[in-house]
Design an enzyme around this catalytic site. Structure first.
Site, PDB file in Angstrom:
ATOM      1  N   LYS A   1       4.577   6.764  -4.676  1.00  0.00           N
ATOM      2  CA  LYS A   1       4.896   5.351  -4.919  1.00  0.00           C
ATOM      3  C   LYS A   1       5.375   5.132  -6.360  1.00  0.00           C
ATOM      4  O   LYS A   1       5.244   6.024  -7.208  1.00  0.00           O
ATOM      5  CB  LYS A   1       3.651   4.510  -4.596  1.00  0.00           C
TER       6      LYS A   1
ATOM      7  N   HIS B   1       1.452   7.250  -0.356  1.00  0.00           N
ATOM      8  CA  HIS B   1       1.339   6.809   1.039  1.00  0.00           C
ATOM      9  C   HIS B   1       1.221   8.028   1.938  1.00  0.00           C
ATOM     10  O   HIS B   1       1.828   9.065   1.676  1.00  0.00           O
ATOM     11  CB  HIS B   1       2.611   6.022   1.435  1.00  0.00           C
TER      12      HIS B   1
ATOM     13  N   ASN C   1      -1.987   2.662  -5.699  1.00  0.00           N
ATOM     14  CA  ASN C   1      -2.780   3.828  -5.289  1.00  0.00           C
ATOM     15  C   ASN C   1      -1.947   5.100  -5.115  1.00  0.00           C
ATOM     16  O   ASN C   1      -2.289   5.982  -4.343  1.00  0.00           O
ATOM     17  CB  ASN C   1      -3.628   3.494  -4.056  1.00  0.00           C
TER      18      ASN C   1
ATOM     19  N   TYR D   1       6.521  -1.892   5.807  1.00  0.00           N
ATOM     20  CA  TYR D   1       5.144  -2.396   5.872  1.00  0.00           C
ATOM     21  C   TYR D   1       5.013  -3.610   6.793  1.00  0.00           C
ATOM     22  O   TYR D   1       4.088  -4.404   6.644  1.00  0.00           O
ATOM     23  CB  TYR D   1       4.650  -2.738   4.461  1.00  0.00           C
TER      24      TYR D   1
ATOM     25  N   GLU E   1       8.255   6.443  10.472  1.00  0.00           N
ATOM     26  CA  GLU E   1       8.390   6.370   9.007  1.00  0.00           C
ATOM     27  C   GLU E   1       9.368   7.424   8.484  1.00  0.00           C
ATOM     28  O   GLU E   1      10.121   7.168   7.538  1.00  0.00           O
ATOM     29  CB  GLU E   1       7.017   6.532   8.358  1.00  0.00           C
TER      30      GLU E   1
HETATM   31  P1  IDP Z   1      -3.178   3.089   3.392  1.00  0.00           P
HETATM   32  O1  IDP Z   1      -2.027   3.226   2.416  1.00  0.00           O
HETATM   33  O2  IDP Z   1      -4.411   3.807   2.919  1.00  0.00           O
HETATM   34  O3  IDP Z   1      -2.797   3.442   4.804  1.00  0.00           O
HETATM   35  P2  IDP Z   1      -3.067   0.293   4.247  1.00  0.00           P
HETATM   36  O4  IDP Z   1      -4.257  -0.499   4.682  1.00  0.00           O
HETATM   37  O5  IDP Z   1      -2.098   0.751   5.302  1.00  0.00           O
HETATM   38  O6  IDP Z   1      -3.599   1.542   3.391  1.00  0.00           O
HETATM   39  O7  IDP Z   1      -2.304  -0.587   3.166  1.00  0.00           O
HETATM   40  C1  IDP Z   1      -0.979  -0.248   2.749  1.00  0.00           C
HETATM   41  C2  IDP Z   1      -0.917  -0.385   1.238  1.00  0.00           C
HETATM   42  O8  IDP Z   1      -1.110  -1.767   0.881  1.00  0.00           O
HETATM   43  C3  IDP Z   1      -2.023   0.351   0.462  1.00  0.00           C
HETATM   44  O9  IDP Z   1      -1.761   1.727   0.293  1.00  0.00           O
HETATM   45  C4  IDP Z   1      -2.034  -0.421  -0.846  1.00  0.00           C
HETATM   46  O10 IDP Z   1      -0.932  -0.054  -1.705  1.00  0.00           O
HETATM   47  C5  IDP Z   1      -1.815  -1.846  -0.349  1.00  0.00           C
HETATM   48  N1  IDP Z   1      -3.116  -2.524  -0.080  1.00  0.00           N
HETATM   49  C6  IDP Z   1      -3.965  -2.290   0.953  1.00  0.00           C
HETATM   50  N2  IDP Z   1      -5.039  -3.104   0.905  1.00  0.00           N
HETATM   51  C7  IDP Z   1      -4.856  -3.885  -0.195  1.00  0.00           C
HETATM   52  C8  IDP Z   1      -5.639  -4.947  -0.800  1.00  0.00           C
HETATM   53  O11 IDP Z   1      -6.711  -5.322  -0.313  1.00  0.00           O
HETATM   54  N3  IDP Z   1      -5.127  -5.491  -1.935  1.00  0.00           N
HETATM   55  C9  IDP Z   1      -3.935  -5.104  -2.496  1.00  0.00           C
HETATM   56  N4  IDP Z   1      -3.175  -4.121  -1.945  1.00  0.00           N
HETATM   57  C10 IDP Z   1      -3.626  -3.513  -0.826  1.00  0.00           C
HETATM   58 MG    MG Z   2      -1.484   2.530   6.132  1.00  0.00          MG
END
Ligand code: IDP
Ligand code: MG
Length: 143
Positions: A10, A116, A113, A50, A127
């Site tokens: 990312k 992905h 984070n 997304y 994807e």
């Molecule tokens: P993942 O990447 O671990 O699969 P997902 O729930 O699919 O997590 O969420 C996609 C992305 O959205 C996350 O990797 C993160 O960058 C962002 N995200 C997820 N939950 C939150 C939140 O509660 N606050 C802000 N950003 C979030």
């Molecule tokens: Mg996800």
């Protein structure tokens, strides 16, 4: 079980100069890089990627973040790729991620984070198609 998954390094990973270090973690764990490029997502493209999160309160910020700079989508190959890669990257929230995982090591926050990973074989196929055309994949790897 499919042997392919999609990773994205990312924009925060690229900004912090961690492309090489993170790819080394991935290949040391037994994954093979089979396709890779650097792209700057548009809002439309990030929103499409997304789509499943579009009703979530963090959707707007997520799109801002994902379009804030270039990112690096990567097709990875290994047996049971989706599950093994989710293990390697760790929980979405780096504070909850296991020791030694990529998010635990490098990520700032639940949003920023670093990386992905696809969450199912079906989504991995979709994807991969979001970033790589059939023609490109054929030219690169014959699939
Ligand atoms: P993942 O990447 O671990 O699969 P997902 O729930 O699919 O997590 O969420 C996609 C992305 O959205 C996350 O990797 C993160 O960058 C962002 N995200 C997820 N939950 C939150 C939140 O509660 N606050 C802000 N950003 C979030
Ligand atoms: Mg996800």
């Amino acid at each position: 079980m499919s042997n392919r998954t999609l990773a994205i390094l990312k924009p925060d990973c690229v900004r912090k100069g961690l492309i090489g270090e993170v790819i080394t973690k991935i290949t040391d764990d037994g994954f093979k890089v089979t396709a890779l490029k650097m792209v700057k997502l548009t809002k439309d493209s990030a929103g499409g990627f997304y789509e499943i999160h579009k009703e979530r309160p963090f959707f707007g910020e997520l799109i801002e973040y994902m379009t804030s700079g270039p990112c690096v989508p990567i097709v990875l190959e290994r047996e049971n790729a989706v599950e093994n890669f989710r293990k390697l990257i760790g929980a979405t929230d780096p504070q909850k991620a296991d020791e030694g995982t990529i998010r635990k090591l490098y990520a700032e926050s639940i949003q920023e984070n670093i990386i992905h990973g696809s969450d199912s074989d079906e989504n991995a196929a979709k994807e991969i198609g979001h970033f790589f055309s059939r023609k490109e994949l054929l030219e690169i790897n014959g699939f």
